[in-house]
Design a protein around this motif. Structure first.
Motif, mmCIF file in Angstrom:
data_model
loop_
_atom_site.group_PDB
_atom_site.id
_atom_site.type_symbol
_atom_site.label_atom_id
_atom_site.label_comp_id
_atom_site.label_asym_id
_atom_site.label_seq_id
_atom_site.Cartn_x
_atom_site.Cartn_y
_atom_site.Cartn_z
ATOM 1 N N THR A 1 0.765 -1.262 -0.140
ATOM 2 C CA THR A 1 -0.032 0.135 -0.081
ATOM 3 C C THR A 1 0.766 1.148 -0.080
ATOM 4 O OG1 THR A 1 -1.668 -1.367 1.177
ATOM 5 C CG2 THR A 1 -1.829 1.317 1.038
ATOM 6 N N ALA A 2 0.575 2.381 -0.970
ATOM 7 C CA ALA A 2 1.177 3.365 -0.829
ATOM 8 C C ALA A 2 2.566 3.440 -1.144
ATOM 9 C CB ALA A 2 0.903 4.228 0.315
ATOM 10 N N THR A 3 3.012 2.423 -1.896
ATOM 11 C CA THR A 3 4.462 2.307 -2.427
ATOM 12 C C THR A 3 4.904 2.642 -3.819
ATOM 13 O OG1 THR A 3 4.293 -0.078 -2.498
ATOM 14 C CG2 THR A 3 4.990 0.733 -0.292
ATOM 15 N N GLU A 4 3.762 2.640 -4.686
ATOM 16 C CA GLU A 4 3.762 2.677 -6.000
ATOM 17 C C GLU A 4 3.793 4.206 -6.292
ATOM 18 O OE1 GLU A 4 5.118 -0.279 -7.242
ATOM 19 O OE2 GLU A 4 4.470 -0.667 -5.279
ATOM 20 N N LEU A 5 4.546 4.692 -7.114
ATOM 21 C CA LEU A 5 4.918 6.262 -7.059
ATOM 22 C C LEU A 5 4.794 6.546 -8.639
ATOM 23 C CD1 LEU A 5 7.648 6.767 -4.694
ATOM 24 C CD2 LEU A 5 5.419 6.864 -4.228
ATOM 25 N N THR A 6 4.172 7.860 -8.653
ATOM 26 C CA THR A 6 4.234 8.349 -10.126
ATOM 27 C C THR A 6 5.528 9.284 -9.872
ATOM 28 O OG1 THR A 6 1.800 8.712 -10.384
ATOM 29 C CG2 THR A 6 3.222 10.266 -11.625
ATOM 30 N N ARG A 7 6.188 9.423 -10.966
ATOM 31 C CA ARG A 7 7.502 9.817 -10.770
ATOM 32 C C ARG A 7 7.851 10.766 -12.318
ATOM 33 N NH1 ARG A 7 6.940 4.735 -12.107
ATOM 34 N NH2 ARG A 7 8.798 3.942 -13.154
ATOM 35 N N PRO A 8 9.049 11.602 -12.144
ATOM 36 C CA PRO A 8 9.214 12.219 -13.582
ATOM 37 C C PRO A 8 9.926 11.528 -14.456
ATOM 38 C CG PRO A 8 10.424 12.974 -11.658
ATOM 39 C CD PRO A 8 9.614 11.931 -11.182
#
Length: 539
Positions: free
Chosen positions: A479-486
């Motif tokens: 939970t809450a570990t997958e990130l949108t990143r640049p």
């Protein structure tokens, strides 16, 4: 312009030996920054965020081994340094934090309503740093700063905090120019009777083993440690913070696989275990599963750690001085090959466990990073999966390693590496995951502004990788570990920083090329790495 309180601060820092100050201005600190402007021989290194500024000062302090001043403003600016100063405290990095304060009239329950005001700013720092110091008049500045400097430098080293009100910094200096501020940092030798007893235990041991921690590295006690180990024919393992304390490939080196149960059992089997410069905390004790069967002799400059986790013969001393005393007292043994064979067997068991876990990718990536570094290049690592691998597997001979495993906060890698580059001129390597990278991405502007020779490796696995493993291992889901990143390479280019999107096959060459080219660089490695298992189960 007439000299002001800020000039006294700058003059005192120079007299104490500082040549670099890390600083980020604010309204209450204007007097300090005007004084810094008038002191061209004192270099000012900035940052974009105060916590990163404090990490940079930490990196400089670790690299130079000297007290490093950091200047910030009141309230929000000061508070943003706390997480970074916690890391400095855990790692014994001597950062001298100097914060401005509201005018004297607002201190101690006086007049209220100032911008950035806190009811008790000092209280926020008391449990984080070694000591807190408050200036109320200009005449106190030189001696208070000397007292703080001595506190930071005294073993065990660590961060300290000084507060100076706005009106004191802007008001008249009231003292002549300060050019000599002698600081006294006392040595910390062991008590002779305690050293005698420690030597007696080690000399009588049939199976002595040494665990060397970060205190050995900070004390520069590598030669004394090697002399003692060779005299005793004692295997040496190092903690994660103690990497570089003992030669990685020495025949007596059990290296630093402290999250492997084989290493824990090896330490437990010692009839006398010498723990030098380590508190035997959570990581050094394999998450408190370490259960010694023999005696422990513990050397530490921090009296509070002696015997805190296990019964010990406590030697309160600087590691170099204590080890030197033991070398003088312990008779040398004739080599018989038993210790070397025991070490070889330990490392073979560790390798066999890794070989059975399909970890060729992870081992290759770390080996290629190590091979890309020019001799003597330091590296600074965030709390990322590759960093966790480095704790155990990194060969620090000729490649000093610094990690955030003291306090365990994210965002350490890049700003600390920038501080190290300011200390050495570079090159320096920083390593982050994509999650940790976002904590310090703004400091690419700092790297460009100060032309700091740092290569930043960003391992992009799409999230908080180590937390992904922890959550999945504990609950079967994340939970809450997958990130949108640049797009990290494009973002670096927007800062004017050269960037390369690498691959497992080209990583070594890409890193080596970046490190060989002066100035800041970013190397992005899209890869999903795994930790080795189990970390502290049955052998």
């Amino acid at each position: 312009m007439s000299r002001i309180g800020g000039d006294l601060v700058v003059e005192t820092l120079r007299a104490l030996g500082a040549d670099t100050v890390f600083g980020l201005p604010g309204q209450h600190a204007l007097g300090l920054f005007e004084a810094l402007r008038r002191a061209p021989d004192l270099r000012l290194i900035g940052a974009r965020v105060e916590n990163n500024l404090a990490f940079a000062a930490d990196g400089f302090a670790r690299t130079r081994g000297t007290v490093t001043p950091m200047v910030v403003s009141t309230g929000p600016g000061a508070l943003l340094t706390l997480a970074s100063l916690q890391e400095s405290r855990s790692a014994s990095a001597p950062v001298l934090g100097i914060g401005s304060q509201v005018p004297v009239a607002g201190l101690g329950g006086g007049r209220h309503g100032y911008l950035h005001e806190l009811p008790d700013q000092q209280a926020s720092f008391r449990d984080v740093v070694k000591s807190v110091h408050v200036v109320r008049t200009a005449s106190q500045i030189p001696t208070v700063l000397r007292e703080a400097w001595e506190s930071a430098a005294r073993a065990p080293q660590g961060p300290v905090w000084v507060e100076i009100p706005q009106d004191v910094l802007l008001g008249p200096a009231g003292l002549p120019p300060i050019t000599s501020v002698p600081a006294c940092v006392p040595a910390l030798p062991p008590l002779p009777e305690v050293a005698d007893e420690a030597a007696r235990l080690l000399a009588s041991a049939e199976n002595p083993v040494i665990l060397a921690g970060g205190g050995v590295v900070r004390a520069g006690a590598q030669a004394e440690l090697r002399a003692l180990a060779e005299a005793l024919r004692a295997p040496v393992l190092t903690t994660f913070g103690g990497k570089g304390a003992f030669g990685w490939d020495h025949p007596l080196s059990g290296q630093s696989w402290l999250e492997d149960r084989h290493s824990t059992a090896f330490l437990e089997d010692a009839d006398v275990l010498l723990v030098a410069g380590s508190g035997l905390g959570e990581l050094s004790s394999n998450y408190h599963t370490f259960a010694p069967r023999g005696r422990i002799v513990q050397i530490d400059a921090d009296a509070g750690t002696l015997g805190a986790n296990h019964p010990v013969l406590g030697v309160h001393a600087d590691a170099r001085l204590a080890l030197a005393e033991l070398v003088e007292r312990v008779p040398a043994r004739e080599p018989d090959g038993r210790a070397e064979a025991a070490v070889a067997g330990l490392l073979a068991r560790v390798r066999a466990r890794l070989d059975a876990q399909d970890l060729a990718l992870e081992r290759r990536v770390l080996a290629d990073v190590r091979a890309a570094l020019p001799e003597g290049t330091p590296s600074f690592w965030d709390m990322t999966i590759l960093g966790y691998w480095a704790w155990s597997a990194w060969n620090a001979d000729g490649a000093p390693i610094h990690t955030a495993q003291g306090a365990g906060g994210l965002g350490f890698g890049l700003p600390a590496a920038l501080g190290a580059a300011a200390a050495t001129g570079g090159p320096v390597l920083a390593v982050s995951g994509d999650g940790g990278a976002m904590y310090g991405i703004a400091e690419l502007a700092t790297a460009v502004q100060h032309d700091l020779d740092v290569t930043w490796l960003v391992v992009d696995d799409g999230g908080y990788g180590i937390l992904r493993e922890y959550l999945t291992g504990a609950f079967g889901a994340t939970t809450a570990t997958e990130l949108t990143r640049p797009d990290f390479a494009a973002l670096a280019a927007a800062f004017g920083v050269a960037a390369t999107v690498s691959s497992v096959d080209t990583l070594r060459a890409d890193l080596a090329g970046a490190l060989a080219t002066p100035g800041p660089h970013v190397v992005v490695l899209p890869a999903r790495l795994r930790m080795f298992e189990p970390t502290h189960g049955e052998a």
